[in-house]
Design an enzyme around this catalytic site. Structure first.
Site, short mmCIF file in Angstrom:
data_model
loop_
_atom_site.label_atom_id
_atom_site.label_comp_id
_atom_site.label_asym_id
_atom_site.label_seq_id
_atom_site.Cartn_x
_atom_site.Cartn_y
_atom_site.Cartn_z
N ASP A 187 0.83 -1.20 0.00
CA ASP A 187 0.00 0.00 0.00
C ASP A 187 0.87 1.26 0.00
OD1 ASP A 187 -2.82 0.95 0.30
OD2 ASP A 187 -2.01 1.90 2.11
N GLU A 249 2.06 -0.29 -4.92
CA GLU A 249 1.08 0.72 -5.31
C GLU A 249 1.82 2.05 -5.24
OE1 GLU A 249 -3.08 2.85 -4.04
OE2 GLU A 249 -1.56 2.38 -2.57
C1 NOJ Z 1 -4.49 2.82 -1.03
C2 NOJ Z 1 -5.61 1.85 -0.85
O1 NOJ Z 1 -5.81 1.14 -2.04
C3 NOJ Z 1 -6.81 2.65 -0.42
O2 NOJ Z 1 -8.00 1.88 -0.44
C4 NOJ Z 1 -6.53 3.22 0.95
O3 NOJ Z 1 -7.59 4.08 1.33
C5 NOJ Z 1 -5.23 4.04 0.96
N1 NOJ Z 1 -4.16 3.40 0.25
C6 NOJ Z 1 -4.75 4.26 2.37
O4 NOJ Z 1 -4.29 3.04 2.92
#
Ligand code: NOJ
Length: 513
Positions: A187, A249
């Protein structure tokens, strides 16, 4: 898969591990070779699991560790890899470390977070804003200091300058790797280290934290030190047999993102294909990502069109008949590229973004921003599995987010026997990709194509060439090609006398010996 909304096995209206396990045959038939499961750890669900209260257990509404072990064994037995989601940028405010941190200024766990004194006027230490709206700082009244949260106040940011944070996360990775987990999606992988000494962002020079966008002059995250974290994680992953993978990500421009894919770092970083439906725009996006990868000796790019944070791409591409046609064509375009493709649950059913009324929305980003930031609920609505069953077969109980009227029309079982359905098309396309992939090398080239179209060519050694032709325009076209059609998004696409007739918004994969 967004576990809350995939399939519910116990009737509480929330998807769970048992639901995933029961649907493994469906996933195998679909033709995917790995599943990535969004966070299922104990969590107060302030951000639906991205606020983790314990990284080494499972939220009871999703299942148990015993059930998870059975899922992994079953998935592996069917040839599916299992990738989990790790959230190293922040914890839940209910996590033991943060509770310890609040208990006393002297507790060693306080160093795991960013606490800072107020400005002389009592305001927050700097001008950073949260990705979910409002300041990125909340006052801890007991100590008189503020703590940093780039997302919701219930998601305090970890301080990666603190060595114990590294040790904790290496332990967490081992815990899951030892259970057979094949990898992690990381993440907001670029955000872990913040700009030194947490300076104010110069006005107009910084994105809101966590925002997508081009390179900004000032970067809150994306600091050099983060790469050493991933080099260490990679060494750990490589010490396992079979080796484990990481997918980051990262919402940075391609050249910054590719830095995370240098040898010895992450295996994958997502590119969200959200360019406007236009041949030049799609080609340019692909070229930018591939060029950045090559400049960094990075492996091939990783594609996706939708996930639990985006508007579903069928809707983005125009919705209805047009959006459906484009979504079919887009799948062939992306499957022909080198590099993995991630499919978001329900896109194989042709799901559009669902309408969720404001009073039913649950996304903290929407609620905290007072509705100024888009809600992500519309792509998180529970899946329709079966026609004529309560809640379209998702759950015997009321789903945590309401399904729209007419959801049955998209049900998986209804599409099963229909050769013209989106599900049947995804199955054919993924099966074809599985057959072809081993013989294709990692390279490709664009061939000349009429305006509004792309033609991509890849080599399969002495066996021949794969061609992928895509017509992004609103009118039918003809493209000179040699070869036979393997699969097309429109039944009218065919080759006659060396010319491929391609209807509007359609694509075809061809084979040339
Ligand atoms: C990216 C995640 O995919 C999303 O759903 C989340 O709200 C944020 N990061 C914070 O963790």
């Amino acid at each position: 898969m967004y576990i809350r909304s995939f399939a519910d096995s116990d009737g509480d209206g929330v998807g769970d591990i048992g639901g995933i396990r029961a649907r493994l045959p469906y996933l195998v038939n679909l033709g995917v070779n790995a599943i990535w499961i969004n966070p299922f750890y104990p969590s107060p669900q302030a951000d639906h699991g991205y606020d983790v209260a314990d990284y080494m257990d499972i939220e009871p509404e999703y299942g148990t560790l015993v059930g998870f072990d059975a899922l992994v064994e079953d998935a592996h037995g069917r040839g599916l890899k299992v990738i989990l989601d790790i959230v190293p940028n922040h914890t839940s405010d209910r996590h033991r470390w943060f509770q310890n941190a609040l208990s006393s200024r002297d507790h060693p766990d306080r160093a795991k977070y960013h606490f800072a004194d107020p400005r002389p006027d009592g305001g927050p230490p700097n001008n950073w804003t949260s990705a979910f709206g409002g300041p990125a700082w909340t006052l801890d009244e007991k100590s008189g200091q503020y703590y940093l949260h780039l997302f919701a106040p219930e998601q305090p940011d970890l301080n990666w300058w603190e060595p114990s944070v590294h040790q904790e996360f290496e332990g967490i990775l081992r815990f899951w790797f030892d259970r057979g987990v094949d990898g992690f999606r990381i993440d907001v992988a670029d955000l872990l280290y913040k700009a030194h000494r947490l300076p104010n962002s110069p006005p107009g020079k910084a994105p809101p934290a966590g925002a997508a966008g081009p390179n900004y002059e000032f970067r809150i995250g994306d600091q050099e030190e983060v790469h050493e974290v991933y080099r260490a994680w990679r060494r750990l992953a490589d010490s396992y047999e079979p080796r484990r993978v990481f997918a980051g990500e990262i919402w940075l421009a391609p050249d910054r993102t590719a830095q995370f894919l240098r040898p010895g770092e992450l295996h994958m970083a997502f590119t969200l294909m959200d360019a406007p439906w236009d041949a030049l725009a799609w080609r340019a996006r692909v070229d930018a990502v591939i060029a950045a990868g090559r400049a960094n000796e990075a492996p091939v790019a990783t594609w996706m069109q939708s996930n639990h944070d985006t508007v579903r791409h069928l809707t983005r591409l125009g919705g209805g008949v047009v959006g459906t046609r484009r979504a079919r064509a887009a799948l062939l375009f992306l499957l022909a590229l080198p590099g993995p493709l991630f499919v978001y649950q329900g896109e194989e059913l042709g799901l559009p973004e669902a309408e969720v009324t404001n009073d039913m929305k649950q996304d903290p980003q929407f609620i905290r921003s007072g509705g100024t930031k888009a809600a992500r609920d519309g792509c998180r609505v529970p899946l329709p599995w079966a026609v004529g069953q309560p809640n379209s077969g998702f759950s015997t109980g009321e789903p945590w987010l309401p399904q729209p009227a007419g959801w049955d029309a998209f049900a998986a079982d209804r599409q099963e026997g229909d050769a013209a359905s989106m599900l049947a098309f995804y199955r054919r396309a993924l099966a074809l990709r599985g057959e072809l992939a081993p013989s294709l090398d990692g390279d490709f080239r664009w061939r000349d194509a009429p305006a509004g179209c792309t033609v991509l060519e890849r080599h399969a050694g002495s066996r021949g060439h794969l061609l992928a032709a895509c017509n992004f325009s609103a009118s039918a076209t003809e493209i000179p090609v040699e070869g036979e059609v393997l699969l097309a998004s429109d039944t009218e696409a065919r080759v006659t006398d060396g010319r491929l007739a391609l209807p509007a918004d359609s694509a075809a994969l061809l084979w040339r010996r």
